[in-house]
Write a protein that holds these residues in place. Structure first.
Motif, mmCIF file in Angstrom:
data_model
loop_
_atom_site.group_PDB
_atom_site.id
_atom_site.type_symbol
_atom_site.label_atom_id
_atom_site.label_comp_id
_atom_site.label_asym_id
_atom_site.label_seq_id
_atom_site.Cartn_x
_atom_site.Cartn_y
_atom_site.Cartn_z
ATOM 1 N N UNK A 24 0.853 -1.264 -0.102
ATOM 2 C CA UNK A 24 0.009 -0.130 -0.143
ATOM 3 C C UNK A 24 0.780 1.148 -0.060
ATOM 4 N N UNK A 25 1.961 1.186 0.826
ATOM 5 C CA UNK A 25 3.051 2.352 1.018
ATOM 6 C C UNK A 25 3.458 2.739 -0.430
ATOM 7 N N UNK A 26 3.941 1.637 -1.119
ATOM 8 C CA UNK A 26 4.519 1.713 -2.418
ATOM 9 C C UNK A 26 3.602 2.215 -3.445
ATOM 10 N N UNK A 27 2.349 1.555 -3.367
ATOM 11 C CA UNK A 27 1.437 1.909 -4.104
ATOM 12 C C UNK A 27 1.170 3.517 -4.282
ATOM 13 N N UNK A 28 1.088 3.981 -3.055
ATOM 14 C CA UNK A 28 1.059 5.582 -2.850
ATOM 15 C C UNK A 28 1.943 6.298 -3.321
ATOM 16 N N UNK A 29 3.174 5.947 -3.404
ATOM 17 C CA UNK A 29 4.334 6.528 -3.732
ATOM 18 C C UNK A 29 4.469 6.408 -5.184
ATOM 19 N N UNK A 30 3.941 5.270 -5.767
ATOM 20 C CA UNK A 30 3.994 5.035 -7.425
ATOM 21 C C UNK A 30 3.087 6.073 -7.864
ATOM 22 N N UNK A 31 1.936 6.313 -7.225
ATOM 23 C CA UNK A 31 0.898 7.211 -7.808
ATOM 24 C C UNK A 31 1.307 8.597 -7.728
ATOM 25 N N UNK A 32 1.999 8.882 -6.521
ATOM 26 C CA UNK A 32 2.473 10.305 -6.533
ATOM 27 C C UNK A 32 3.558 10.635 -7.459
ATOM 28 N N UNK A 33 4.520 9.462 -7.720
ATOM 29 C CA UNK A 33 5.436 9.983 -9.016
ATOM 30 C C UNK A 33 4.799 10.046 -10.438
#
Length: 68
Positions: A24-33
């Motif tokens: 979930x944390x990785x997904x949030x970071x990837x969406x921000x990128x």
């Protein structure tokens, strides 16, 4: 024996929960990128259009000078 199985199962569930939280944390970071890259792309396209318009205007002025 059953207590050991429950402990093993509990440990595996805890591990899976940890993986889910990390995903979930990785997904949030990837969406921000991804959002940042979309903004950057839009800015670059705008700059490209501006440069194209300036070049077309210069070409137009050069052709007008050539015809005189």
């Amino acid at each position: 024996m059953e207590e050991m199985t429950l402990q093993t199962l509990s440990a595996k569930i805890d591990t899976l929960v940890g993986y889910c939280e990390q995903l979930q944390a990785d997904n949030v970071a990837l969406r921000a990128l991804q959002e940042e890259w979309h903004r950057e792309r839009a800015q670059l396209m705008q700059k490209n259009d501006l440069a194209r318009n300036k070049i077309e205007a210069m070409i137009g002025r050069l052709k007008a000078l050539e015809q005189k």
